[in-house]
Design a protein around this motif. Structure first.
Motif, PDB file in Angstrom:
ATOM      1  N   SER A 165      -4.389   1.470  -7.689  1.00  0.00           N
ATOM      2  CA  SER A 165      -3.035   2.026  -7.547  1.00  0.00           C
ATOM      3  C   SER A 165      -2.834   3.247  -8.449  1.00  0.00           C
ATOM      4  O   SER A 165      -3.705   3.617  -9.225  1.00  0.00           O
ATOM      5  CB  SER A 165      -1.991   0.955  -7.840  1.00  0.00           C
ATOM      6  N   ALA A 166      -1.648   3.831  -8.362  1.00  0.00           N
ATOM      7  CA  ALA A 166      -1.345   5.111  -9.013  1.00  0.00           C
ATOM      8  C   ALA A 166      -1.401   5.095 -10.539  1.00  0.00           C
ATOM      9  O   ALA A 166      -1.741   6.088 -11.161  1.00  0.00           O
ATOM     10  CB  ALA A 166       0.025   5.596  -8.559  1.00  0.00           C
TER      11      ALA A 166
ATOM     12  N   ASN B  11      -7.988   1.721   2.737  1.00  0.00           N
ATOM     13  CA  ASN B  11      -6.692   1.285   3.262  1.00  0.00           C
ATOM     14  C   ASN B  11      -6.843   0.666   4.643  1.00  0.00           C
ATOM     15  O   ASN B  11      -6.202  -0.333   4.960  1.00  0.00           O
ATOM     16  CB  ASN B  11      -5.733   2.478   3.361  1.00  0.00           C
TER      17      ASN B  11
ATOM     18  N   THR C  76       0.796  -1.229   0.000  1.00  0.00           N
ATOM     19  CA  THR C  76       0.000   0.000   0.000  1.00  0.00           C
ATOM     20  C   THR C  76       0.827   1.277   0.000  1.00  0.00           C
ATOM     21  O   THR C  76       0.364   2.302  -0.481  1.00  0.00           O
ATOM     22  CB  THR C  76      -0.972   0.041   1.197  1.00  0.00           C
ATOM     23  N   GLU C  77       2.030   1.251   0.524  1.00  0.00           N
ATOM     24  CA  GLU C  77       2.884   2.445   0.541  1.00  0.00           C
ATOM     25  C   GLU C  77       4.169   2.215  -0.240  1.00  0.00           C
ATOM     26  O   GLU C  77       5.125   2.967  -0.089  1.00  0.00           O
ATOM     27  CB  GLU C  77       3.208   2.856   1.984  1.00  0.00           C
TER      28      GLU C  77
ATOM     29  N   GLN D  34       6.588   2.473  -3.148  1.00  0.00           N
ATOM     30  CA  GLN D  34       6.796   3.419  -4.246  1.00  0.00           C
ATOM     31  C   GLN D  34       7.523   2.809  -5.436  1.00  0.00           C
ATOM     32  O   GLN D  34       7.811   3.515  -6.402  1.00  0.00           O
ATOM     33  CB  GLN D  34       7.579   4.627  -3.735  1.00  0.00           C
TER      34      GLN D  34
ATOM     35  N   SER E  12      -2.796   0.459  -2.801  1.00  0.00           N
ATOM     36  CA  SER E  12      -3.511   1.709  -2.545  1.00  0.00           C
ATOM     37  C   SER E  12      -3.143   2.701  -3.632  1.00  0.00           C
ATOM     38  O   SER E  12      -2.336   2.411  -4.515  1.00  0.00           O
ATOM     39  CB  SER E  12      -3.130   2.270  -1.170  1.00  0.00           C
ATOM     40  N   GLU E  13      -3.698   3.889  -3.517  1.00  0.00           N
ATOM     41  CA  GLU E  13      -3.351   4.953  -4.460  1.00  0.00           C
ATOM     42  C   GLU E  13      -1.893   5.373  -4.303  1.00  0.00           C
ATOM     43  O   GLU E  13      -1.349   6.067  -5.147  1.00  0.00           O
ATOM     44  CB  GLU E  13      -4.281   6.146  -4.269  1.00  0.00           C
ATOM     45  N   ASN E  14      -1.234   4.920  -3.244  1.00  0.00           N
ATOM     46  CA  ASN E  14       0.189   5.210  -3.006  1.00  0.00           C
ATOM     47  C   ASN E  14       1.102   4.074  -3.458  1.00  0.00           C
ATOM     48  O   ASN E  14       2.289   4.089  -3.148  1.00  0.00           O
ATOM     49  CB  ASN E  14       0.429   5.505  -1.528  1.00  0.00           C
ATOM     50  N   THR E  15       0.557   3.094  -4.148  1.00  0.00           N
ATOM     51  CA  THR E  15       1.356   2.002  -4.705  1.00  0.00           C
ATOM     52  C   THR E  15       1.787   2.422  -6.107  1.00  0.00           C
ATOM     53  O   THR E  15       0.938   2.751  -6.937  1.00  0.00           O
ATOM     54  CB  THR E  15       0.540   0.694  -4.763  1.00  0.00           C
ATOM     55  N   PHE E  16       3.089   2.411  -6.372  1.00  0.00           N
ATOM     56  CA  PHE E  16       3.624   2.912  -7.633  1.00  0.00           C
ATOM     57  C   PHE E  16       4.528   1.901  -8.326  1.00  0.00           C
ATOM     58  O   PHE E  16       5.076   1.001  -7.693  1.00  0.00           O
ATOM     59  CB  PHE E  16       4.482   4.173  -7.391  1.00  0.00           C
TER      60      PHE E  16
END
Length: 180
Positions: free
Chosen positions: A91-92, A138, A4-5, A7, A64-68
């Motif tokens: 995700s992003a 999340n 989830t976090e 990058q 999450s939206e913070n997964t890159f």
């Protein structure tokens, strides 16, 4: 797996980690088309890994939206090989590699230089992100994955001749208590 976090990272981390969920025979993991050279490079899973493989078991990946980037590549790859279920938020959507080019002494522009090609979908997640199988916040993603895993274990136990009747009796008593 909680991404989830996350990058991202560097290849071949994704294909090496994914190798634990495939048998020893190398499988085409992902290809990358390089815009500047017009060449496609393919990467496969590894024949040898440093430990035991995790085969024929449930895999849940939290995003999450913070997964890159590379974290997305790993989740997208396993999802579309039907090896994992994705839980969380979309995700992003950062699939394309970029490079900076100087316009003048005051400005740089960022341009995509390569794109991923999944062997099953023939596309990547650029702009769309990795879309979860189960969408949740999340805060609820880990609990949701845990409940899903427990439900699978219960269903598996129900098929066993010794445990099945006990679980059926348990469900009956539980229903009776809840109906009071």
């Amino acid at each position: 797996m909680d991404l989830t976090e996350n990058q991202g990272g560097y290849s071949p981390t994704d294909s090496y980690l994914a190798s634990y969920f495939f048998d020893k025979k190398p499988t085409l993991w992902m290809s990358s088309y390089e815009r500047r050279t017009k060449e496609t490079e393919s990467v496969s899973t590894f024949k040898e890994v440093g430990g035991e493989r995790y085969l024929n078991k449930s895999i849940f990946i939290l995003v999450s939206e913070n997964t890159f980037s590379l974290a997305e590549k790993f989740a997208y790859g396993l999802k579309h090989f039907n090896k994992a279920r994705i839980i969380g938020q979309t995700s992003a959507g950062a699939a394309h590699a970029i490079d900076f080019m100087e316009v003048n002494e005051n400005y740089l522009i960022q341009l995509p230089i390569s794109r991923n090609i999944h062997p099953v979908t023939k596309i990547d997640w650029e702009g769309t992100g990795v879309i979860p199988n189960i969408i949740t916040s999340n805060n609820e993603a880990l609990k949701t994955a845990h409940l899903k895993a427990l439900n699978e274990q219960i269903e598996s136990l129900k098929k066993q001749t010794i445990v099945g009747p006990i679980l059926k009796r348990y469900e009956k008593v539980k229903t009776e208590i809840n109906n009071r």
